[in-house]
Design a protein around this motif. Sequence first.
Motif, mmCIF file in Angstrom:
data_model
loop_
_atom_site.group_PDB
_atom_site.id
_atom_site.type_symbol
_atom_site.label_atom_id
_atom_site.label_comp_id
_atom_site.label_asym_id
_atom_site.label_seq_id
_atom_site.Cartn_x
_atom_site.Cartn_y
_atom_site.Cartn_z
ATOM 1 N N LYS A 131 0.816 -1.208 0.000
ATOM 2 C CA LYS A 131 0.000 0.000 0.000
ATOM 3 C C LYS A 131 0.852 1.262 0.000
ATOM 4 C CE LYS A 131 -3.809 -2.267 0.117
ATOM 5 N NZ LYS A 131 -4.559 -2.402 -1.082
ATOM 6 N N LYS A 132 1.937 1.265 0.756
ATOM 7 C CA LYS A 132 2.808 2.433 0.857
ATOM 8 C C LYS A 132 4.238 2.014 0.574
ATOM 9 C CE LYS A 132 0.068 4.260 4.659
ATOM 10 N NZ LYS A 132 0.087 4.544 6.078
ATOM 11 N N GLU A 133 5.060 2.996 0.221
ATOM 12 C CA GLU A 133 6.461 2.692 -0.068
ATOM 13 C C GLU A 133 7.207 2.287 1.205
ATOM 14 O OE1 GLU A 133 10.206 4.686 -2.448
ATOM 15 O OE2 GLU A 133 8.177 5.443 -2.761
ATOM 16 N N GLU A 134 6.737 2.755 2.363
ATOM 17 C CA GLU A 134 7.382 2.393 3.629
ATOM 18 C C GLU A 134 7.148 0.932 3.988
ATOM 19 O OE1 GLU A 134 4.995 5.124 3.721
ATOM 20 O OE2 GLU A 134 6.639 6.429 3.070
ATOM 21 N N ASP A 135 6.088 0.315 3.433
ATOM 22 C CA ASP A 135 5.776 -1.088 3.726
ATOM 23 C C ASP A 135 6.691 -2.060 2.998
ATOM 24 O OD1 ASP A 135 3.720 -0.073 5.212
ATOM 25 O OD2 ASP A 135 2.172 -0.463 3.707
ATOM 26 N N ILE A 136 7.387 -1.602 1.968
ATOM 27 C CA ILE A 136 8.236 -2.482 1.162
ATOM 28 C C ILE A 136 9.498 -2.800 1.951
ATOM 29 C CG2 ILE A 136 9.514 -2.711 -0.991
ATOM 30 C CD1 ILE A 136 7.547 -0.704 -2.208
ATOM 31 N N PRO A 137 9.803 -4.095 2.168
ATOM 32 C CA PRO A 137 11.015 -4.447 2.921
ATOM 33 C C PRO A 137 12.291 -4.151 2.133
ATOM 34 C CG PRO A 137 9.864 -6.423 2.188
ATOM 35 C CD PRO A 137 9.017 -5.262 1.818
ATOM 36 N N ALA A 138 13.410 -4.171 2.848
ATOM 37 C CA ALA A 138 14.694 -3.854 2.220
ATOM 38 C C ALA A 138 15.106 -4.921 1.215
ATOM 39 C CB ALA A 138 15.775 -3.693 3.282
ATOM 40 N N LEU A 139 14.790 -6.189 1.487
ATOM 41 C CA LEU A 139 15.136 -7.287 0.583
ATOM 42 C C LEU A 139 13.860 -7.993 0.147
ATOM 43 C CD1 LEU A 139 18.213 -8.858 2.392
ATOM 44 C CD2 LEU A 139 18.233 -7.403 0.382
ATOM 45 N N LEU A 140 13.762 -8.262 -1.140
ATOM 46 C CA LEU A 140 12.628 -8.991 -1.696
ATOM 47 C C LEU A 140 13.137 -10.108 -2.585
ATOM 48 C CD1 LEU A 140 10.212 -6.150 -2.772
ATOM 49 C CD2 LEU A 140 9.803 -7.831 -1.021
#
Length: 157
Positions: free
Chosen positions: A76-85
């Motif tokens: 939903k937000k860019e802050e929710d994206i983890p550092a590693l995917l």
Amino acid sequence: MLGRLLKSKPLFSSILRTTDFWRCPCTKDAQLLTRRTFCNKAEATKKVIPGRSTFRTDRRPTAFDKKILLWAGRFKKEEDIPALLSSEVIKAARGRLRIKICYITMALTLLGCLVMIISGKQAARRDDTLVRMNTQKKAMWRAEAERELEAAAMKAQ
């Protein structure tokens, strides 16, 4: 000759039986191996960390990958994206976004077709056909050419 063929082994026996249980020479375990593949010693001695997928490749998402993940609806937000995917998550988001873009393109194409149909019918009602427009344009060119000839004739006299 037919008797020899019938008495002999099937011609494709090696293809029909491609998988058998073989003992791996590296680990000495019985496992399902195909005859065309061999056990890789590096794979046999690779340590497996519990709770992690063997084929998982983590990487840092770029700014464009983050936008793709947001547009695809994965986060939903860019802050929710983890550092590693994992690569699979990013690949799935790209595929989902590609499908959305295809749907948008199809909808815009259909909308453009409808607009062109409506404008064509309106032009036909007004009698704005290509033939009429071309004849008007050619008549205008002829008139300009005649004026130029008259002007040249006036200068010559």
